[in-house]
Design an enzyme around this catalytic site. Structure first.
Site, PDB file in Angstrom:
ATOM      1  N   LYS A 199       0.843  -1.204   0.000  1.00  0.00           N
ATOM      2  CA  LYS A 199       0.000   0.000   0.000  1.00  0.00           C
ATOM      3  C   LYS A 199       0.870   1.242   0.000  1.00  0.00           C
ATOM      4  CE  LYS A 199      -0.626  -1.028   4.914  1.00  0.00           C
ATOM      5  NZ  LYS A 199      -0.272   0.137   5.688  1.00  0.00           N
TER       6      LYS A 199
ATOM      7  N   ARG B  82     -10.046  -0.407  14.877  1.00  0.00           N
ATOM      8  CA  ARG B  82      -9.841   0.365  13.659  1.00  0.00           C
ATOM      9  C   ARG B  82     -10.801  -0.181  12.614  1.00  0.00           C
ATOM     10  NH1 ARG B  82      -3.772   0.804  11.257  1.00  0.00           N
ATOM     11  NH2 ARG B  82      -4.428  -1.237  10.543  1.00  0.00           N
TER      12      ARG B  82
ATOM     13  N   TYR C  92      16.800  29.893   8.072  1.00  0.00           N
ATOM     14  CA  TYR C  92      15.652  30.647   8.575  1.00  0.00           C
ATOM     15  C   TYR C  92      15.687  30.728  10.092  1.00  0.00           C
ATOM     16  CZ  TYR C  92      13.265  30.604   4.040  1.00  0.00           C
ATOM     17  OH  TYR C  92      12.911  30.803   2.734  1.00  0.00           O
TER      18      TYR C  92
ATOM     19  N   MET D 186      12.729  24.479   2.353  1.00  0.00           N
ATOM     20  CA  MET D 186      11.871  23.690   1.471  1.00  0.00           C
ATOM     21  C   MET D 186      12.677  22.848   0.488  1.00  0.00           C
ATOM     22  SD  MET D 186       8.736  24.977  -0.986  1.00  0.00           S
ATOM     23  CE  MET D 186       7.925  25.775   0.389  1.00  0.00           C
TER      24      MET D 186
END
Lengths: 372, 372
Positions: free
Chosen positions: B45, B140, B264, B312
């Site tokens: 998956k 679940r 940053y 990024m």
């Protein structure tokens, strides 16, 4: 997957990512108003922050009049050239030996980050335009203070180079009061003044909100185009809106007895008999485990809490109570969008808005709302 | 992007993701040895945990004799059917009204999670095989305890349904001492005993390491196939190996004066004059900001620390010191792989190995090492 296979699937077998191109165009126009005396480029690196460069860039170019785009690397630039044959495309990573012909063939503009890169473009750039990037305090890419001083003292290296833009990048634009902003502004003012007649650019989205002093000739919005708030201490401008929605589907609704654990590690235990819904989105879709027991989704007109650990392909929410009594399997539910905004999701998870946005994955059924 | 455009790019303009298909096949074989009395399916998956279902599933099917695969949803199953026409494909999300014909047309096996889904398959499954999923404690997906009791007490609903597998899923398999493991084991033993002659399956990767009691007839490894350690308190089996490498490129090397901030927010300040390298991988590539100031990369035969915030599209490392004196722009550097394993990266960042693995993004230049 072959296209015919994809279109033959029932839409409700996957979660859906809907991207609102008119909203992106509107956000671009809102940025133009915020920086009325400057041009506005668009940052579309990282597949337009995950929103899809093939759709986003042409919408901005054709519908909003955006002529300048920035991407990170040459591969992104070559793809963007395919989608917008007539745009100006800047490549932030710079120029490397052996890549020059790719730039000239595709009419790409390297963002020149060092004396070596400048020499390469001078020798092999065929007189085509480039940008010069000066590092004024973030210490990332660009000419260092020493290299900048040397360049400006010996202007001859700049002859025969076609400079279309001088630029720098702010380190702390998200924090209005940070003194580094003014330092970088002053440094960049001095540098850009030595390039009379050449457009200058300093502001990313955060810098745009720092005010007109920071706008120079061109601003470079990214996060604002995609509906995020780049400032830690200023409100999101009123005319910036969310541009995408992630809608999950409820796979199963179940009653859980008091004290029973939900999910991996049983990190949430039902305080009383509870009604739990399992939603078909998990961390493999970009909804990370930082949302364990703290995330909020939006269902039936209200927020609903994530309970337990987020799994790879699903998560659980607590829908106990009369407000959710009609909720059933197959219902759609908002994970991110108009109600659960990037800013809100970031507050809940402590993940940055940028990471939530660029973390949006490929497993969604993707729908684009066209501009017209 | 059109194929001809992609192949015409210089390989060093992007970071590279190399996926070692022989290593995945070897890990599958190692799992078969760990669970010698059981068959082993493969969890593929989420695009084979990000490694690429189109390449991984055929390699396991043709080269390792893996006949059974599990995916999350119908879209993944239809894609997998395209890649492995003869495999058994189970769909964990279950069966929804209106989807039945997709399952029968593509010979997919729904994992039936509720009495309603069972009725749907009985009515429209054309007698084709399915799995029954019993929830024994994760709360679940699957039949609840009440629904299970009802089903087993009234065996008639099972007539005319072709059950190929009964299964359940462990909530705490990563934690060897957790008492829920034995509870779930006992509950599943009782349930599976009521289906004589039908194969039973309980163990995910974590369950495989809990020992033979948990293996039943089929184990369902995921993380182990991809080189991760599913246990918090057991060592990774010696014959499980990393299956992928992320190699970045150094974009720029810079000297930073004492006290200067990097990245940053200036979250790292040079303790003395330092040499910093900027690498072309950032959070948009899946290397998240949880690695800020704590991540390690591998360069020139040793580990090297991430300094400052991950951007990024890039990050900074500290390459001060004689060990890195020959490092220069364009050099390759390992972000994840043989030296910086999933387990190590998880320890450094507190991000789960699963999230690091499935977080690997699409911007890489992707290379598959073939099995032969």
């Amino acid at each position: 997957m072959p296209r015919e296979t994809m279109t033959s699937l029932p839409v409700d077998c996957q979660a859906t990512l809907t991207i609102d191109l008119p909203a992106i165009v509107d956000n671009y126009r809102a940025v133009r108003k915020l920086a009325a005396n400057a041009d506005a480029a668009a940052m579309v690196k990282a597949d337009a922050y995950g929103m899809g460069i093939a759709e986003v860039a042409p919408a901005l170019f054709h519908e909003a009049g955006c002529a300048n785009f920035f991407v990170a690397n040459l591969a992104e630039a070559v793809e963007l050239r395919h989608h917008t044959p007539d745009a100006c495309i800047y490549v932030l990573n710079g120029l490397f030996a052996g890549h020059e012909a790719y730039f000239t063939d595709h009419k790409l503009r390297p963002v020149i980050n060092s004396p070596e890169q400048l020499a390469l473009w001078k020798a092999n750039g065929q007189g085509l335009p480039c940008a010069l990037h000066f590092d004024t305090g973030i210490n990332r890419l660009g000419f260092s203070p020493d290299e900048t001083a040397q360049l400006l003292n010996h202007a001859s290296p700049l002859k025969e180079v076609n400079i279309a833009l001088v630029m720098s990048h702010l380190a702390c634009a998200d924090d209005k009061g940070n003194s580094l902003n003014k330092q970088q502004l002053e440094t960049f003012r001095k540098i850009s003044a030595t390039f009379p007649g050449i457009p200058a650019s300093l502001a990313n989205s955060g810098g745009i909100l720092l005010g007109p002093d920071y706008h120079f000739d061109m601003v470079r919005p990214g996060l604002l185009l995609f509906g995020g708030n780049p400032s830690l201490n200023a409100p999101l401008p009123a005319d910036i809106h969310p541009v995408f929605t992630i809608s999950g589907r409820i796979l199963q609704v179940r009653e859980v007895r008091e004290g029973m654990g939900v999910g991996y590690g049983s990190t949430w235990n039902a305080p009383h008999r509870s009604r739990i819904a399992i939603v078909n989105v998990g961390y493999a879709d970009g909804y990370l485990q930082v949302f364990n027991n703290v995330g909020h989704l939006y269902l039936a007109g209200r927020e609903v809490p994530v309970v337990g650990r987020v799994s790879m392909d699903m998560l659980a929410i607590d829908i106990t109570g009369p407000g959710f009594s009609t909720v059933s399997e197959g219902d759609e539910i908002e994970l991110l969008g108009q109600h659960i905004t990037l800013e809100k999701a970031s507050e809940l998870s402590n993940l940055s808005q940028y990471e939530i946005l660029t973390g949006v994955r490929e497993r969604y059924h993707r729908v684009y709302i066209p501009v017209k």
